[in-house]
Design a protein around this motif. Structure first.
Motif, short mmCIF file in Angstrom:
data_model
loop_
_atom_site.label_atom_id
_atom_site.label_comp_id
_atom_site.label_asym_id
_atom_site.label_seq_id
_atom_site.Cartn_x
_atom_site.Cartn_y
_atom_site.Cartn_z
N ILE A 24 0.87 -1.18 0.00
CA ILE A 24 0.00 0.00 0.00
C ILE A 24 0.90 1.23 0.00
O ILE A 24 1.87 1.31 0.77
N TYR A 25 0.59 2.19 -0.88
CA TYR A 25 1.30 3.47 -0.90
C TYR A 25 0.48 4.48 -0.10
O TYR A 25 -0.70 4.72 -0.39
N ILE A 26 1.11 5.08 0.89
CA ILE A 26 0.44 6.09 1.72
C ILE A 26 1.14 7.42 1.49
O ILE A 26 2.36 7.54 1.70
N SER A 27 0.38 8.41 1.04
CA SER A 27 0.98 9.71 0.70
C SER A 27 0.25 10.83 1.41
O SER A 27 -0.95 10.74 1.68
N THR A 28 0.99 11.89 1.73
CA THR A 28 0.43 13.07 2.39
C THR A 28 0.69 14.30 1.53
O THR A 28 1.76 14.43 0.91
N ALA A 29 -0.27 15.18 1.50
CA ALA A 29 -0.13 16.41 0.72
C ALA A 29 0.70 17.45 1.45
O ALA A 29 1.37 18.28 0.84
N ASP A 30 0.66 17.40 2.79
CA ASP A 30 1.34 18.43 3.57
C ASP A 30 1.69 17.87 4.94
O ASP A 30 0.83 17.42 5.68
N GLY A 31 2.99 17.85 5.28
CA GLY A 31 3.40 17.42 6.60
C GLY A 31 3.43 15.91 6.75
O GLY A 31 3.47 15.15 5.79
N THR A 32 3.42 15.46 8.00
CA THR A 32 3.51 14.03 8.30
C THR A 32 2.17 13.53 8.83
O THR A 32 1.38 14.28 9.40
N THR A 77 -5.89 6.64 9.73
CA THR A 77 -5.06 7.81 10.01
C THR A 77 -5.88 8.78 10.86
O THR A 77 -7.10 8.60 11.02
N PRO A 78 -5.26 9.83 11.38
CA PRO A 78 -6.05 10.84 12.11
C PRO A 78 -7.10 11.51 11.25
O PRO A 78 -8.05 12.12 11.76
N HIS A 79 -6.96 11.39 9.91
CA HIS A 79 -7.93 12.02 9.00
C HIS A 79 -9.14 11.12 8.75
O HIS A 79 -10.11 11.55 8.14
N GLY A 80 -9.07 9.86 9.15
CA GLY A 80 -10.17 8.94 8.91
C GLY A 80 -9.68 7.55 8.56
O GLY A 80 -8.49 7.23 8.67
N ALA A 117 -8.44 -7.44 6.82
CA ALA A 117 -9.91 -7.37 6.93
C ALA A 117 -10.43 -8.00 8.20
O ALA A 117 -11.51 -7.65 8.68
N ASP A 118 -9.66 -8.93 8.81
CA ASP A 118 -10.11 -9.56 10.06
C ASP A 118 -9.65 -8.80 11.29
O ASP A 118 -9.78 -9.29 12.42
N GLY A 119 -9.08 -7.59 11.11
CA GLY A 119 -8.72 -6.74 12.24
C GLY A 119 -7.29 -6.88 12.72
O GLY A 119 -6.90 -6.26 13.71
N ARG A 120 -6.49 -7.67 12.06
CA ARG A 120 -5.09 -7.90 12.48
C ARG A 120 -4.22 -6.73 12.02
O ARG A 120 -4.23 -6.34 10.85
N LEU A 121 -3.43 -6.16 12.95
CA LEU A 121 -2.52 -5.07 12.62
C LEU A 121 -1.36 -5.62 11.79
O LEU A 121 -0.64 -6.53 12.23
N VAL A 122 -1.13 -5.08 10.58
CA VAL A 122 -0.05 -5.58 9.72
C VAL A 122 1.05 -4.54 9.52
O VAL A 122 2.16 -4.89 9.09
N ALA A 123 0.77 -3.28 9.80
CA ALA A 123 1.80 -2.24 9.65
C ALA A 123 1.40 -1.00 10.43
O ALA A 123 0.21 -0.74 10.65
N LYS A 124 2.44 -0.25 10.84
CA LYS A 124 2.20 0.97 11.60
C LYS A 124 3.39 1.89 11.39
O LYS A 124 4.54 1.43 11.32
N GLY A 125 3.14 3.21 11.26
CA GLY A 125 4.26 4.11 11.05
C GLY A 125 3.82 5.53 10.82
O GLY A 125 2.69 5.91 11.14
N THR A 126 4.74 6.33 10.25
CA THR A 126 4.47 7.73 9.95
C THR A 126 4.84 8.00 8.51
O THR A 126 5.95 7.65 8.06
N ALA A 127 3.94 8.60 7.77
CA ALA A 127 4.18 8.94 6.36
C ALA A 127 4.55 10.40 6.23
O ALA A 127 3.92 11.26 6.86
N ASN A 128 5.58 10.68 5.43
CA ASN A 128 5.99 12.05 5.12
C ASN A 128 6.25 12.09 3.62
O ASN A 128 7.26 11.59 3.14
N GLY A 129 5.31 12.66 2.89
CA GLY A 129 5.37 12.54 1.44
C GLY A 129 4.69 11.25 1.03
O GLY A 129 3.50 11.07 1.26
N THR A 130 5.45 10.28 0.47
CA THR A 130 4.89 8.98 0.11
C THR A 130 5.76 7.88 0.67
O THR A 130 7.00 7.92 0.55
N CYS A 131 5.12 6.90 1.33
CA CYS A 131 5.86 5.74 1.82
C CYS A 131 5.16 4.47 1.35
O CYS A 131 3.97 4.47 1.06
N THR A 132 5.92 3.37 1.29
CA THR A 132 5.40 2.08 0.83
C THR A 132 5.36 1.12 1.99
O THR A 132 6.34 0.96 2.72
#
Length: 472
Positions: free
Chosen positions: A419-427, A462-465, A435-450
């Protein structure tokens, strides 16, 4: 001169009724029979001023039964208790009352008050709040009804058997519509419900063969069982977003119904709610948890079905006898439980002979599509027993096939194993769940991260939804 005036006064009452018209004033509590006079059975038009008592209505009804009365004007009077009593003008045969103007202070109309009258128009004063059971049943000359703002409650069977009724409109002030209000009104083509209505009773709009489309206001919180039963002309339906349940038999035998705007908050569809309808393809809303016994059975033209990931349980024969159904998409990682789901408690629920597969009688070559890695789980259940084949896929259509989703200032895009996670401004902090609720990744995106992620449906928070994306 005095003798001439006296003779004139004695002559005037006779003149008042000589042509069948008469005006009486009951303001001083006078005996209404005396005011009507000996020739009362010849009166065809009657205007009343003053204040009518409930006991006076029996006299007026006698003029309808035995006399020539056909027009009553009560707009210049008031009535006892601000109401017309039950059965006030009720007729069993030979209805004569052709026109009536109602009292200016009227707040309530009693049970069966105008049953089987010949009135052609129903003009309710804005003072009316309650119209009771059967008030206008069998008013066969009425072609349209516009209920004014202010009316709050319409009793059961209020307009039943109004055989020529074509159009009806309800105001925003309506709080409830009783059972079978429009039973046996075969020519109704249009029903307009205003925003503000909260509830629709059992069987309210049943058996209206010419009604082709219906929009239920967003304010409606409950629709009763059998509400649209056997509306064979109904093709298009918009349901309110906040409706959480569709009751049993609500749209039973709506054989042409194929276009439904579903409530976003819908969680339960009860038994036989859409039995024998006309769906060809069907994608059910994402919060739906329960589909009860026979809910969509007999949809003989249904070819493709997309179930939501939220579906937890499915009832006895929920999609039975859908003979053309060849594609079913079931994105839930654990198969929905098969159970006997009925609102009627009884011995059948504990009788193993009463249980059947949800998909009994579907197409012989039907394929069930399930998430990658879940085929074995599905094969072991009664849920999948009637399918010719089970295929694993990540390509789920309609509402769950999004590879890209926006969440405020953040965007998530599904790729091949990531999954590519990108932010327009800031981190932006993020978490990725399967889909079964298992956490598979966690982190902070700044720009675009994979972020590496398993194939199938994933949830990015994310904090945005939150958003769902599909990983290939």
């Amino acid at each position: 001169m005095k003798h001439f005036l006296l003779s004139l006064l004695l002559f005037l009452p006779a003149m008042a009724s000589a042509d069948g018209k008469k005006v009486i004033d009951v303001s001083d509590g006078s005996n209404i029979e005396e005011l009507l006079g000996a020739d009362r059975l010849t009166i065809d038009t009657l205007a009343i001023t003053g204040r009518l008592r409930h006991t006076d209505f029996a006299v007026l009804r006698s003029l309808l039964v035995d006399g020539e009365l056909s027009v009553i004007d009560m707009s210049g009077c008031t009535v006892e208790d601000d109401s017309i009593p039950e059965q006030a003008f009720m007729m069993y045969s030979d209805p004569k009352l052709d026109s009536i103007a109602l009292p200016r202070n009227l707040r309530a109309i009693g049970d069966m008050a105008f049953y089987y009258t010949a009135i052609r128009e129903i003009n309710l004063p804005t003072s009316v709040r309650n119209v009771d059971r059967g008030a206008f049943t069998k008013c066969i000359n009425v072609t349209q009804v516009e209920i004014p703002e202010g009316v709050e409650n319409i009793g059961g069977q209020c307009f039943a058997e109004c055989h020529n009724l074509e159009r009806v409109s309800f105001p925003s002030t309506i709080k409830s519509i009783g059972k079978a209000v429009f039973r046996a009104c075969p020519y109704i083509r249009e029903i307009r419900l205003a925003e503000g209505i909260k509830g629709i009773g059992e069987g309210v709009f049943q058996d209206l063969p010419l009604l082709e489309q219906m929009t239920i206001p967003q304010s409606v919180e409950h629709i009763g069982s059998w509400a649209f039963y056997y509306n064979v002309g109904l093709r298009s339906l918009t349901l309110p977003a906040q409706l959480e349940a569709i009751q049993q038999y609500t749209f039973y035998e709506c054989s042409r119904l194929c276009d439904v705007t579903w409530p976003s908050e819908l969680t339960v569809i009860y038994e036989c709610a859409f039995q024998n309808c006309g769906f060809t393809t069907l994608a059910l809303p994402e919060k739906l948890e329960t589909i009860a016994n026979g809910a969509f059975s007999g949809n003989s033209e249904l070819t493709r079905l997309v179930l939501p990931e939220s579906l937890r349980e499915i009832g006895n024969g929920a999609f039975a006898s859908c003979g053309k159904l060849r594609e079913v998409y079931s994105p839930r990682l654990t198969p929905p439980a098969v159970a006997f789901l009925s609102t009627n408690d009884g011995a059948e629920a504990n009788n193993p002979l009463s249980m059947e597969s949800p998909f009994r009688g579907i197409a012989a070559d039907a394929v069930l599509y399930v998430p990658v890695g879940t085929k074995a789980f599905y094969e072991a259940t009664k849920y999948a027993k009637d399918f010719a084949e089970i295929r694993e896929t990540t390509d789920f259509p309609t509402g769950i096939d999004k590879t890209e989703a926006a969440m405020g200032g953040c965007r998530a895009t599904g790729g091949n194993g990531c999954i590519y996670i990108s932010t327009a401004d800031g981190t932006t902090e993020f978490s990725v769940y399967s889909a079964d609720g298992r956490l598979v990744a966690k982190g902070t995106a700044n720009g675009t991260c994979t972020v590496k992620a398993p194939a199938g449906l994933c949830i990015v928070s994310t904090p945005h939804g939150k958003a769902k994306v599909v990983v290939r």
